[in-house]
Each structure stands twice: as structure tokens, then as C-alpha cells.
Design a protein around this motif. Structure first.
Motif, mmCIF file in Angstrom:
data_model
loop_
_atom_site.group_PDB
_atom_site.id
_atom_site.type_symbol
_atom_site.label_atom_id
_atom_site.label_comp_id
_atom_site.label_asym_id
_atom_site.label_seq_id
_atom_site.Cartn_x
_atom_site.Cartn_y
_atom_site.Cartn_z
ATOM 1 N N GLU A 68 -1.282 -3.204 -5.263
ATOM 2 C CA GLU A 68 -1.280 -2.799 -3.848
ATOM 3 C C GLU A 68 -1.125 -1.293 -3.729
ATOM 4 O OE1 GLU A 68 0.956 -1.318 -0.477
ATOM 5 O OE2 GLU A 68 2.117 -2.187 -2.114
ATOM 6 N N LYS A 69 -0.186 -0.736 -4.477
ATOM 7 C CA LYS A 69 0.046 0.710 -4.425
ATOM 8 C C LYS A 69 -1.105 1.494 -5.033
ATOM 9 C CE LYS A 69 4.968 0.188 -4.086
ATOM 10 N NZ LYS A 69 6.058 -0.366 -4.843
ATOM 11 N N GLY A 70 -1.876 0.848 -5.892
ATOM 12 C CA GLY A 70 -3.056 1.473 -6.489
ATOM 13 C C GLY A 70 -4.330 1.173 -5.719
ATOM 14 N N CYS A 71 -4.181 0.562 -4.535
ATOM 15 C CA CYS A 71 -5.326 0.219 -3.669
ATOM 16 C C CYS A 71 -6.320 -0.695 -4.378
ATOM 17 C CB CYS A 71 -6.005 1.481 -3.140
ATOM 18 S SG CYS A 71 -4.917 2.510 -2.152
ATOM 19 N N GLN A 72 -5.807 -1.653 -5.098
ATOM 20 C CA GLN A 72 -6.630 -2.608 -5.845
ATOM 21 C C GLN A 72 -6.470 -4.007 -5.248
ATOM 22 O OE1 GLN A 72 -8.722 -1.689 -8.407
ATOM 23 N NE2 GLN A 72 -8.132 0.386 -7.804
ATOM 24 N N TRP A 73 -7.012 -4.210 -4.033
ATOM 25 C CA TRP A 73 -6.803 -5.470 -3.337
ATOM 26 C C TRP A 73 -7.389 -6.661 -4.106
ATOM 27 C CZ3 TRP A 73 -10.823 -8.501 -1.660
ATOM 28 C CH2 TRP A 73 -12.075 -7.900 -1.564
ATOM 29 N N GLU A 74 -8.526 -6.467 -4.760
ATOM 30 C CA GLU A 74 -9.135 -7.574 -5.498
ATOM 31 C C GLU A 74 -8.243 -8.022 -6.657
ATOM 32 O OE1 GLU A 74 -12.685 -5.255 -5.975
ATOM 33 O OE2 GLU A 74 -13.859 -6.825 -4.983
ATOM 34 N N LYS A 75 -7.649 -7.061 -7.343
ATOM 35 C CA LYS A 75 -6.734 -7.393 -8.446
ATOM 36 C C LYS A 75 -5.488 -8.100 -7.913
ATOM 37 C CE LYS A 75 -8.939 -5.459 -11.895
ATOM 38 N NZ LYS A 75 -9.498 -6.244 -12.976
ATOM 39 N N GLY A 106 -9.182 -2.594 3.850
ATOM 40 C CA GLY A 106 -9.972 -2.910 5.031
ATOM 41 C C GLY A 106 -10.472 -4.348 5.051
ATOM 42 N N GLU A 107 -9.818 -5.212 4.300
ATOM 43 C CA GLU A 107 -10.232 -6.612 4.192
ATOM 44 C C GLU A 107 -9.451 -7.471 5.187
ATOM 45 O OE1 GLU A 107 -12.714 -7.799 2.229
ATOM 46 O OE2 GLU A 107 -13.113 -5.704 1.701
ATOM 47 N N TRP A 108 -9.788 -7.336 6.462
ATOM 48 C CA TRP A 108 -9.015 -7.974 7.524
ATOM 49 C C TRP A 108 -9.106 -9.489 7.510
ATOM 50 C CZ3 TRP A 108 -5.237 -5.379 9.298
ATOM 51 C CH2 TRP A 108 -5.307 -3.984 9.254
#
Length: 121
Positions: A68-75, A106-108
Motif C-alpha cells: 500500500e505504501k509503495g502504491c502497489q494495489w495489485e500486489k 484509483g481503483e474505486w
């Protein structure tokens, strides 16, 4: 800061010295890897599994938070999926970190889906 470097060095020294690691050590190491160091957190998670240690809720939360802190939503969502497959309980921290990762990406639709899962859990 650089606390992740110190923690990774400690994990390496323990392995070289044949000191047995446990889940708590890996949880601390994964927690130290934040932001741009999310890949190191993922590697530690994999190392933990190879060492036949069972990740717990704290382990997954640390890994999801790092992503999350690395902006890796898929991971983050991948860890959440592994968590469900492993039958490890998810808590508010789990969902909040995954929701935050998806929000940053931005994955609402995913945010709303995760919120629904959290309410149902």
C-alpha cells in the motif's frame, strides 16, 4: 529511513549463523520494508514460506501495508487472495490497508468491493 537495511542484515546474519527464525522476526522485517522497499517485503514473505514458517494475520497485514505504501494495489490484492486461500483471518487492518492501496491506485470499484467484504466479514 534505513531501518529496513538493518533488519535485513539481521535476518541474513541469523540465517548464516543457523539461528532459527520465527514468524515474529519475519513480521518485524516485513514491517520495516515500507514504500519503495515493498519488493523486499515480498521477498521476505517468500523466504518465510521457503523456511516452512506459516504467515499469520500480522505477516499478511505487514506485507499488504508495505505494498500500500509503495502504491502497489495489485500486489496488495494478491496478498489478500493468498490470505483467503490460506484460511488466515482478515481484520480491520487488513482491509484498511488493501482499501487504501486501491484508493491510491484509483481503483474505486475495488475499494467498494473490499468495503463490502469487510462489512460482511
Amino acid at each position: 529511513g534505513d531501518k529496513w537495511q538493518n533488519v535485513l542484515q539481521l535476518v541474513r546474519v541469523m540465517a548464516q549463523s543457523k539461528v532459527e527464525s520465527d514468524t515474529t522476526i519475519f513480521n518485524a522485517a516485513i514491517s520495516a520494508c515500507e514504500g519503495d522497499e515493498w519488493q523486499k517485503a515480498s521477498q521476505l514473505f517468500n523466504d518465510m514460506a521457503r523456511g516452512e514458517l506459516e504467515p499469520d494475520t500480522i505477516t499478511f497485514n505487514a506485507a499488504i501495508s508495505s505494498c500500500e505504501k509503495g502504491c502497489q494495489w495489485e500486489k496488495s490484492l494478491r496478498f489478500l487472495s493468498i490470505m483467503a486461500q490460506s484460511d488466515v483471518s482478515r481484520d480491520t487492518i487488513t482491509f484498511n490497508s488493501a482499501i487504501s492501496a486501491c484508493e491510491k491506485g484509483g481503483e474505486w470499484e475495488k475499494v467498494l468491493q473490499l468495503f463490502s467484504e469487510m462489512v460482511a466479514a
